[in-house]
Design a protein around this motif. Structure first.
Motif, short mmCIF file in Angstrom:
data_model
loop_
_atom_site.label_atom_id
_atom_site.label_comp_id
_atom_site.label_asym_id
_atom_site.label_seq_id
_atom_site.Cartn_x
_atom_site.Cartn_y
_atom_site.Cartn_z
N ARG A 131 0.81 -1.20 0.00
CA ARG A 131 0.00 0.00 0.00
C ARG A 131 0.85 1.26 0.00
NH1 ARG A 131 -1.92 3.50 4.00
NH2 ARG A 131 -3.81 4.60 3.36
N MET A 132 0.58 2.15 -0.96
CA MET A 132 1.22 3.46 -1.08
C MET A 132 2.74 3.36 -1.11
SD MET A 132 -1.22 6.08 1.07
CE MET A 132 -1.15 5.17 2.60
N ASP A 133 3.25 2.29 -1.71
CA ASP A 133 4.70 2.11 -1.79
C ASP A 133 5.14 1.93 -3.22
OD1 ASP A 133 7.13 -0.30 -0.71
OD2 ASP A 133 7.22 1.87 -0.50
N ASN A 134 4.32 2.35 -4.15
CA ASN A 134 4.61 2.09 -5.56
C ASN A 134 5.86 2.81 -6.04
OD1 ASN A 134 2.23 0.48 -5.93
ND2 ASN A 134 1.04 2.35 -5.89
N PHE A 135 6.13 3.99 -5.51
CA PHE A 135 7.31 4.73 -5.93
C PHE A 135 8.60 4.01 -5.51
CE2 PHE A 135 10.67 7.75 -4.74
CZ PHE A 135 10.92 8.32 -5.97
N THR A 136 8.67 3.57 -4.27
CA THR A 136 9.91 2.98 -3.77
C THR A 136 10.16 1.58 -4.32
OG1 THR A 136 8.75 2.21 -1.79
CG2 THR A 136 9.89 4.32 -1.64
N VAL A 137 9.13 0.91 -4.77
CA VAL A 137 9.32 -0.42 -5.35
C VAL A 137 10.13 -0.35 -6.63
CG1 VAL A 137 8.11 -2.31 -6.53
CG2 VAL A 137 7.33 -1.52 -4.31
N ASN A 138 9.81 0.62 -7.49
CA ASN A 138 10.52 0.75 -8.76
C ASN A 138 10.47 2.20 -9.20
OD1 ASN A 138 11.45 0.64 -11.42
ND2 ASN A 138 10.61 -1.41 -11.76
N GLU A 139 11.42 2.99 -8.68
CA GLU A 139 11.41 4.43 -8.94
C GLU A 139 11.50 4.74 -10.43
OE1 GLU A 139 14.44 6.35 -6.71
OE2 GLU A 139 13.77 5.56 -4.78
N SER A 140 12.34 3.98 -11.13
CA SER A 140 12.54 4.25 -12.56
C SER A 140 11.26 4.00 -13.36
CB SER A 140 13.67 3.37 -13.09
OG SER A 140 13.84 3.55 -14.48
N GLU A 141 10.62 2.87 -13.14
CA GLU A 141 9.39 2.55 -13.87
C GLU A 141 8.28 3.52 -13.49
OE1 GLU A 141 6.73 0.78 -16.45
OE2 GLU A 141 8.91 0.60 -16.32
N TYR A 142 8.23 3.88 -12.23
CA TYR A 142 7.23 4.82 -11.75
C TYR A 142 7.36 6.16 -12.48
CZ TYR A 142 4.39 7.11 -8.07
OH TYR A 142 3.41 7.79 -7.37
N ALA A 143 8.58 6.68 -12.53
CA ALA A 143 8.81 7.95 -13.19
C ALA A 143 8.52 7.87 -14.68
CB ALA A 143 10.25 8.40 -12.96
N LYS A 144 8.86 6.74 -15.29
CA LYS A 144 8.60 6.57 -16.73
C LYS A 144 7.10 6.58 -17.03
CE LYS A 144 12.84 4.04 -17.87
NZ LYS A 144 13.42 2.72 -18.24
N GLN A 145 6.30 5.95 -16.16
CA GLN A 145 4.86 5.95 -16.36
C GLN A 145 4.29 7.37 -16.28
OE1 GLN A 145 2.83 3.48 -17.32
NE2 GLN A 145 4.66 2.19 -17.50
N ILE A 146 4.78 8.13 -15.33
CA ILE A 146 4.33 9.52 -15.21
C ILE A 146 4.74 10.33 -16.43
CG2 ILE A 146 4.71 11.67 -13.92
CD1 ILE A 146 4.73 10.04 -11.37
N TYR A 147 5.99 10.19 -16.83
CA TYR A 147 6.49 10.94 -17.97
C TYR A 147 5.74 10.60 -19.25
CZ TYR A 147 9.75 12.88 -21.40
OH TYR A 147 10.31 13.58 -22.42
N ALA A 148 5.48 9.31 -19.47
CA ALA A 148 4.75 8.88 -20.67
C ALA A 148 3.32 9.41 -20.67
CB ALA A 148 4.76 7.36 -20.77
N PHE A 149 2.70 9.41 -19.50
CA PHE A 149 1.34 9.91 -19.39
C PHE A 149 1.28 11.38 -19.75
CE2 PHE A 149 -1.49 12.32 -16.52
CZ PHE A 149 -2.70 11.94 -17.04
N VAL A 150 2.16 12.19 -19.16
CA VAL A 150 2.13 13.63 -19.40
C VAL A 150 2.52 13.93 -20.84
CG1 VAL A 150 3.13 15.85 -18.75
CG2 VAL A 150 2.63 14.14 -16.98
N LEU A 151 3.47 13.16 -21.40
CA LEU A 151 3.90 13.36 -22.77
C LEU A 151 2.73 13.17 -23.75
CD1 LEU A 151 6.61 13.95 -24.25
CD2 LEU A 151 6.77 11.48 -24.66
N ASN A 152 1.80 12.31 -23.39
CA ASN A 152 0.68 12.01 -24.28
C ASN A 152 -0.58 12.79 -23.99
OD1 ASN A 152 1.61 9.79 -26.14
ND2 ASN A 152 2.15 8.86 -24.18
N LEU A 153 -0.50 13.72 -23.06
CA LEU A 153 -1.69 14.53 -22.75
C LEU A 153 -2.09 15.37 -23.98
CD1 LEU A 153 -1.17 15.92 -19.13
CD2 LEU A 153 -2.95 14.36 -19.93
#
Length: 271
Positions: free
Chosen positions: A249-271
């Motif tokens: 719970r609420m630990d998604n960032f620390t599990v895989n910081e790189s993948e987490y950041a990539k998902q955010i970046y890809a989402f915003v890039l496609n807005l």
């Protein structure tokens, strides 16, 4: 032995969902050599909110970052640093009762406070007035739920990133009983505009272009089905749900910081 085990289960359940405000900053931007500006933002009831603004010259999006009510904003500077590195400006703030924000009495066994919604509104209004960036509402835990319920209907929010938002407070009350968590909710918060499931069924703000939900498969408050219910109820066409299969719970960032950041970046890039 059974009574001891039951006590431990109740204690852990409460601990994992409880608010845990800290007034002292364990870390500051200076510790990370990060360029920033200290800001005080007025909110309702005379409250003043402490915020840090981190500019980036690499893009024109500004993340309004709302945390989960544990610690204070100084505990989340690694998230900020990664997002700035990806080209986002970031404004992170503390709710009243946290960090250098105004004092506010908090019962750690109350899941969320209505005043925290006011604090998001105050920060949004400040960013809308001062900056010329696209605004992205990003939060996790209660910060995610507040980002959804408030950001979804704001005209100048272009995107929402909600990591483990609360879904429905009526269902949440039942879940609290199920996991033996002695938690409370503000009176009258269910079936209202404080409830995420109610808000996402409404007409979104005129400039909202997308919403990303993030979920961890081991979240004991909300199941994948709960998140799918929220996403399916969301009236906006551009929406997505990304699940981390090994996250707690609420630990998604620390599990895989790189993948987490990539998902955010890809989402915003496609807005």
């Amino acid at each position: 032995m059974r009574s001891t085990t039951a006590f431990i289960i109740v204690f852990l359940s409460c601990f994992l969902v409880a608010l845990s405000p800290k007034k002292t900053y364990k870390h500051t931007p200076h510790d990370f050599h990060m360029k920033h500006e200290k800001i005080m933002i007025p909110s309702t009831g005379g409250a003043q909110l402490s915020a840090w603004y981190f500019p980036s010259d690499l893009g024109d999006q500004l993340m309004i970052m709302s945390h989960d009510g544990v610690g204070n904003m100084g505990d989340y500077l690694e998230r900020v640093r990664i997002l700035v590195r990806y080209g986002f400006s970031v404004l992170i703030y503390d709710y009243r009762g946290y960090g250098a924000s105004s004092d506010f009495k908090i019962n750690k066994y109350q899941y969320v406070y209505k005043e925290f919604y006011d604090d998001f509104d105050a920060v949004y209004n400040y960013c809308e007035d001062r900056f010329h960036h696209e605004l992205i509402a990003y939060g996790w835990g209660i910060g995610a739920g507040i980002s959804v319920t408030r950001g979804y209907i704001k005209d100048d929010i272009a995107g929402i990133i909600a990591d483990e938002p609360f879904v429905d407070f009526t269902t949440l009350k039942t879940q609290f009983k199920k996991i033996n968590a002695v938690m409370t909710l503000p009176e009258g918060i269910e079936n209202s505009d404080y409830n995420a499931l109610n808000i996402v069924k409404k007409e979104p703000g005129k400039n909202l272009r997308g919403i990303l939900y993030i979920h961890g498969s081991k979240n004991f408050l909300y199941t994948t089905e709960d998140m799918e219910t929220l996403m399916n109820a969301t009236s906006h066409d551009f929406k997505d749900l990304y699940q981390f299969d090994v996250a707690s719970r609420m630990d998604n960032f620390t599990v895989n910081e790189s993948e987490y950041a990539k998902q955010i970046y890809a989402f915003v890039l496609n807005l």
